[in-house]
Structures are given as structure tokens and as C-alpha cells.
Design an enzyme around this catalytic site. Structure first.
Site, PDB file in Angstrom:
ATOM      1  N   ARG A 190      36.273  49.634  41.601  1.00 54.63           N
ATOM      2  CA  ARG A 190      35.230  49.041  40.738  1.00 54.63           C
ATOM      3  C   ARG A 190      35.178  49.691  39.347  1.00 54.63           C
ATOM      4  O   ARG A 190      34.113  49.867  38.758  1.00 54.63           O
ATOM      5  CB  ARG A 190      33.846  49.111  41.392  1.00 54.63           C
ATOM      6  CG  ARG A 190      33.733  48.368  42.687  1.00 54.63           C
ATOM      7  CD  ARG A 190      33.970  46.871  42.541  1.00 54.63           C
ATOM      8  NE  ARG A 190      34.130  46.245  43.844  1.00 54.63           N
ATOM      9  CZ  ARG A 190      35.327  46.035  44.415  1.00 54.63           C
ATOM     10  NH1 ARG A 190      36.452  46.325  43.787  1.00 54.63           N
ATOM     11  NH2 ARG A 190      35.419  45.477  45.590  1.00 54.63           N
TER      12      ARG A 190
ATOM     13  N   GLU B 270      26.590  50.084  41.824  1.00 53.77           N
ATOM     14  CA  GLU B 270      27.733  49.353  41.267  1.00 53.77           C
ATOM     15  C   GLU B 270      27.217  48.510  40.092  1.00 53.77           C
ATOM     16  O   GLU B 270      27.926  48.229  39.126  1.00 53.77           O
ATOM     17  CB  GLU B 270      28.310  48.450  42.363  1.00 53.77           C
ATOM     18  CG  GLU B 270      29.477  47.620  41.904  1.00 53.77           C
ATOM     19  CD  GLU B 270      30.075  46.787  43.028  1.00 53.77           C
ATOM     20  OE1 GLU B 270      30.207  47.294  44.170  1.00 53.77           O
ATOM     21  OE2 GLU B 270      30.407  45.619  42.760  1.00 53.77           O
TER      22      GLU B 270
ATOM     23  N   SER C 227      26.876  43.337  45.965  1.00 53.26           N
ATOM     24  CA  SER C 227      26.638  44.687  46.499  1.00 53.26           C
ATOM     25  C   SER C 227      25.998  45.536  45.408  1.00 53.26           C
ATOM     26  O   SER C 227      26.567  45.682  44.327  1.00 53.26           O
ATOM     27  CB  SER C 227      27.953  45.347  46.907  1.00 53.26           C
ATOM     28  OG  SER C 227      28.558  44.581  47.895  1.00 53.26           O
TER      29      SER C 227
HETATM   30  C1  LIG Z   1      26.543  36.829  45.144  1.00 53.25           C
HETATM   31  C2  LIG Z   1      27.461  37.842  44.494  1.00 53.25           C
HETATM   32  C3  LIG Z   1      28.621  38.233  45.146  1.00 53.25           C
HETATM   33  C4  LIG Z   1      29.469  39.172  44.551  1.00 53.25           C
HETATM   34  N1  LIG Z   1      30.616  39.517  45.213  1.00 53.25           N
HETATM   35  C5  LIG Z   1      31.468  40.397  44.650  1.00 53.25           C
HETATM   36  C6  LIG Z   1      32.681  40.765  45.307  1.00 53.25           C
HETATM   37  O1  LIG Z   1      33.020  40.282  46.378  1.00 53.25           O
HETATM   38  N2  LIG Z   1      33.479  41.678  44.700  1.00 53.25           N
HETATM   39  C7  LIG Z   1      33.173  42.237  43.498  1.00 53.25           C
HETATM   40  O2  LIG Z   1      33.958  43.047  42.990  1.00 53.25           O
HETATM   41  N3  LIG Z   1      32.030  41.916  42.845  1.00 53.25           N
HETATM   42  C8  LIG Z   1      31.171  41.010  43.388  1.00 53.25           C
HETATM   43  N4  LIG Z   1      30.011  40.683  42.741  1.00 53.25           N
HETATM   44  C9  LIG Z   1      29.668  41.363  41.480  1.00 53.25           C
HETATM   45  C10 LIG Z   1      30.169  40.674  40.193  1.00 53.25           C
HETATM   46  O3  LIG Z   1      30.366  39.282  40.398  1.00 53.25           O
HETATM   47  C11 LIG Z   1      31.459  41.313  39.705  1.00 53.25           C
HETATM   48  O4  LIG Z   1      31.281  42.679  39.423  1.00 53.25           O
HETATM   49  C12 LIG Z   1      31.996  40.620  38.449  1.00 53.25           C
HETATM   50  O5  LIG Z   1      33.284  41.111  38.168  1.00 53.25           O
HETATM   51  C13 LIG Z   1      31.107  40.848  37.217  1.00 53.25           C
HETATM   52  O6  LIG Z   1      31.550  39.973  36.199  1.00 53.25           O
HETATM   53  P1  LIG Z   1      30.569  39.369  35.098  1.00 53.25           P
HETATM   54  O7  LIG Z   1      31.394  38.528  34.207  1.00 53.25           O
HETATM   55  O8  LIG Z   1      29.415  38.709  35.731  1.00 53.25           O
HETATM   56  O9  LIG Z   1      30.146  40.687  34.344  1.00 53.25           O
HETATM   57  P2  LIG Z   1      28.715  41.100  33.791  1.00 53.25           P
HETATM   58  O10 LIG Z   1      27.773  41.314  34.930  1.00 53.25           O
HETATM   59  O11 LIG Z   1      28.278  40.148  32.734  1.00 53.25           O
HETATM   60  O12 LIG Z   1      29.071  42.497  33.099  1.00 53.25           O
HETATM   61  C14 LIG Z   1      29.532  43.587  33.884  1.00 53.25           C
HETATM   62  C15 LIG Z   1      30.087  44.648  32.929  1.00 53.25           C
HETATM   63  O13 LIG Z   1      31.284  44.158  32.338  1.00 53.25           O
HETATM   64  C16 LIG Z   1      31.181  44.226  30.900  1.00 53.25           C
HETATM   65  N5  LIG Z   1      31.936  43.093  30.359  1.00 53.25           N
HETATM   66  C17 LIG Z   1      31.871  41.793  30.719  1.00 53.25           C
HETATM   67  N6  LIG Z   1      32.779  41.078  30.048  1.00 53.25           N
HETATM   68  C18 LIG Z   1      33.423  41.942  29.216  1.00 53.25           C
HETATM   69  C19 LIG Z   1      34.471  41.806  28.265  1.00 53.25           C
HETATM   70  N7  LIG Z   1      35.040  40.628  28.016  1.00 53.25           N
HETATM   71  N8  LIG Z   1      34.884  42.917  27.611  1.00 53.25           N
HETATM   72  C20 LIG Z   1      34.307  44.123  27.839  1.00 53.25           C
HETATM   73  N9  LIG Z   1      33.311  44.316  28.718  1.00 53.25           N
HETATM   74  C21 LIG Z   1      32.881  43.230  29.411  1.00 53.25           C
HETATM   75  C22 LIG Z   1      29.700  44.156  30.605  1.00 53.25           C
HETATM   76  O14 LIG Z   1      29.428  44.704  29.327  1.00 53.25           O
HETATM   77  C23 LIG Z   1      29.151  44.982  31.761  1.00 53.25           C
HETATM   78  O15 LIG Z   1      29.276  46.352  31.460  1.00 53.25           O
HETATM   79  C24 LIG Z   1      29.149  39.730  43.301  1.00 53.25           C
HETATM   80  C25 LIG Z   1      27.972  39.325  42.637  1.00 53.25           C
HETATM   81  C26 LIG Z   1      27.147  38.376  43.226  1.00 53.25           C
HETATM   82  C27 LIG Z   1      25.900  37.937  42.491  1.00 53.25           C
END
Ligand SMILES: Cc1cc2nc3c(=O)[nH]c(=O)nc-3n(C[C@H](O)[C@H](O)[C@H](O)COP(=O)(O)OP(=O)(O)OC[C@H]3O[C@@H](n4cnc5c(N)ncnc54)[C@H](O)[C@@H]3O)c2cc1C
Length: 305
Positions: free
Chosen positions: A178, A298, A228
Site C-alpha cells: 500500500r 491505510e 479497509s
Molecule cells: C468499498 C471499497 C473497497 C476498496 N477495496 C480496496 C481493495 O481491494 N484494495 C485496495 O488496495 N484498496 C481498496 N480500497 C481503497 C481505495 O479504493 C484504493 O486505495 C484506491 O487506490 C484509492 O484511489 P483513489 O483514486 O480513490 O485515491 P484518493 O482516495 O483520491 O487518494 C488517495 C491518495 O492518492 C493521492 N493521489 C490520487 N491521485 C493522485 C495522482 N494522480 N498523483 C499523485 N497523488 C495522487 C491522493 O493525494 C491521496 O494521497 C477500497 C475502497 C472502498 C471504498
């Protein structure tokens, strides 16, 4: 942060005014559905805009935050006193060339996975149910079941704070559980090239369906959450430790340790960000005192808690 007219006018020279929103409610942009306003939200559609903004903000000392799909983010009820940047337009593109897929950081993982499946490309099935953007998935090295971004990434294009676009090879991405090099740098992910294998379209679709079924059976997908809440501690599972600490269904305000999966904190409908934060802290305290294990969130926290 006070935004002067001059400052806003300078931004309006870089992007159209209709893509600049002041005091935007972050609850709309996060999967937890909580959080106060961002001082300014900008939607950026191409590399020139992004580069010019980043260089300008760094020169003038304005803080900014890159928002992906908000699915791993807890924003304070007081909001974020800075500039939130969303990537859209060319950053949402997906192109396929043989076994390689190049996608903008703003594209959704689910869309890219389905595009891969349509082209009979295998290796991304694990990502189809992760509700994040490609950029967020690179930052977090998102993974599930038998897959992880680190295994399918070939190169990552980033923008440096100085306004330079660099192409980073997988080997130097410092992917870990992660995490990746992006978490400890000021790089912005702009584009990613993935390397997949040829597969059987029906089998790929069947695997994606099967994984979606496993998620529906085990995860509280009917309530807002960020997946998570805690990282998996070495040799253990956060959900199990929380359950064994007797915290299934533990609730403060509208934030609750999910009855279905104790690793998830859910918003039962009326949670504030501080309710969620308080549950996080209480879970950490009780798991620490019961099992001497430190659970690390996380979820990314934005703003003051
Ligand atoms: C129902 C549910 C299930 C999930 N299941 C999983 C799973 O199975 N496995 C898993 O790993 N995660 C899971 N997640 C968590 C989440 O979806 C992941 O961590 C995902 O990768 C986050 O992406 P995001 O675009 O939503 O990032 P955000 O939540 O918008 O941002 C997360 C971080 O990334 C940074 N960021 C985003 N885009 C960029 C960019 N282009 N450049 C630089 N920094 C950036 C942000 O500044 C922040 O620090 C789940 C979440 C939910 C709600």
C-alpha cells in the site's frame, strides 16, 4: 488561506473559470461521504494546465492536494484550507496497443479493467472492484486477491514540483504494501502504462464476476466507507484483531465498525469525519492494549483532526 482577487485571476489565465470552484463540499467527492469544504477546487484537463498551475503554486507557496476518486480519503469536518486538484479531460483517456494499456491518472480502475477484459487482456481482473482512479492506485499500490498494481505497471509518467514530466520505470517506483515512491514525494501521477497478457475473454469476465461476488459477500458495500481502514499488520489481519478485541459494531455517532467486516469503518448515514476519526483512534487504542499491535491507518487524512 485567503484567496486574493489577483491570485484567482492568475489561475483564471491558466484554466477557465467554470473549472474553479470555491468552498467545494468534499463530502461529495469522498466515498466516506463526509468532510468539510475545500478552499478551492480546480479541475485540470491537460498537461499544460497542470504544469502551469503546479509551477505557480510552488512559486507562490500555495499548498495543494491531488484528489483521485476519493475512495481512500478522510477529509476533516473543517475542510481543507488549500487547493484541491482533480484530473479530468486527457487525464481520463485509455488507449490500448497490443498487450499494453496506457491510461491517464484520472481514469477509473474499473473502466480500465473492463477495457482490458473487452480486449481479452488478462492481469487486471483483481482491480475491477477497487473504486479508485489509476493515479490513486499507483500511489497506494492498490491490490486485492491475487493482484497488485506493482505487478502490471510498466512505466509511470509523473510531474515534478518544478514542472518537469518524467517517465519512471516500475523498478524505481519503490512499490511496497500500500505504498510507492509517490507517497513520499511531491510527484503527481499523470499517466501509466500497464503490461498485460493475452487471455480468454470469457475466463477474464468470469474471474471478474467471481471476485465481485466475493466482495459483495464479505464487504459492507451498501454503506459509505473507504474500504479497509487499516493496513494489514505483519502476520495478522486488522479485521480479525478488531473483532477479537470485541469491537464488532462499535459505534461513535454515525461511524461504526462494520458488523459484516470489522476491517471496515462505515458511515451509517449521519457520521461526521470526527466520528470516523474517533472510531479509528479507539480501535487503535483497544487493539494496542489487548494485543500489543499498532494498527496503522491505510486511509489518508486530509485537513486538521
Ligand atoms: C468499498 C471499497 C473497497 C476498496 N477495496 C480496496 C481493495 O481491494 N484494495 C485496495 O488496495 N484498496 C481498496 N480500497 C481503497 C481505495 O479504493 C484504493 O486505495 C484506491 O487506490 C484509492 O484511489 P483513489 O483514486 O480513490 O485515491 P484518493 O482516495 O483520491 O487518494 C488517495 C491518495 O492518492 C493521492 N493521489 C490520487 N491521485 C493522485 C495522482 N494522480 N498523483 C499523485 N497523488 C495522487 C491522493 O493525494 C491521496 O494521497 C477500497 C475502497 C472502498 C471504498
Amino acid at each position: 488561506m485567503r484567496l486574493s482577487e489577483d491570485f484567482l485571476q492568475n489561475i483564471a489565465k491558466i484554466i477557465p473559470q467554470e473549472r474553479m470552484i470555491q468552498n467545494e463540499d468534499m463530502a461529495v467527492h469522498t466515498s466516506f461521504r463526509v468532510g468539510g469544504p475545500a478552499r478551492l477546487m480546480l479541475t485540470v484537463e491537460n498537461r499544460d494546465e497542470l504544469k502551469n498551475l503546479v509551477v505557480y503554486f510552488n512559486r507562490t507557496g500555495h499548498k495543494y492536494f491531488i484528489l483521485g476518486n476519493g475512495s481512500n480519503l478522510l477529509v476533516s469536518d473543517k475542510g481543507y484550507d488549500g487547493i484541491v486538484i482533480r484530473l479530468s479531460g486527457e487525464f481520463a483517456g485509455i488507449t490500448v496497443d497490443g498487450q499494453k494499456i496506457t491510461c491517464g491518472a484520472g481514469a477509473l480502475l474499473s473502466q480500465v479493467s473492463h477495457e482490458a477484459a473487452d480486449r481479452s487482456l488478462s492481469g487486471m481482473e483483481f482491480a475491477s472492484g477497487i473504486p479508485g482512479s489509476v493515479g490513486g492506485a499507483i500511489v497506494m499500490n492498490a491490490g486485492a486477491y491475487d493482484g497488485e498494481m506493482s505487478r502490471i505497471v510498466e512505466t509511470v509518467e509523473v510531474l515534478t514540483p518544478e514542472g518537469e514530466f518524467l517517465t519512471l520505470e516500475n523498478m524505481i517506483m519503490e512499490f511496497g504494501y500500500r505504498t510507492s515512491i509517490i507517497r513520499n514525494s511531491e510527484y503527481i501521477v499523470t499517466e501509466v502504462t500497464l503490461s498485460l497478457q493475452n487471455g480468454d475473454r470469457e475466463e477474464i469476465a468470469a474471474k471478474m464476476n467471481d471476485l465481485a461476488g466475493q466482495r459483495r459477500a464479505r464487504q459492507p458495500l451498501d454503506l459509505p466507507s473507504a474500504g479497509s481502514t487499516f493496513k494489514r499488520p505483519e502476520g495478522n489481519y486488522a479485521g480479525k484483531l478488531i473483532m477479537d478485541a470485541g469491537m464488532r459494531g462499535f459505534q461513535i455517532g454515525g461511524a461504526r465498525v462494520s458488523d459484516k467486516h470489522c476491517g471496515f469503518i462505515v458511515n451509517v448515514g449521519y457520521a461526521s469525519a470526527s466520528d470516523i476519526y474517533d472510531v479509528i483512534c479507539e480501535v487503535q487504542d483497544r487493539v494496542k492494549s489487548r494485543f500489543n499491535v499498532k494498527l496503522e491507518p491505510e486511509v489518508i487524512l486530509l485537513g486538521d483532526f
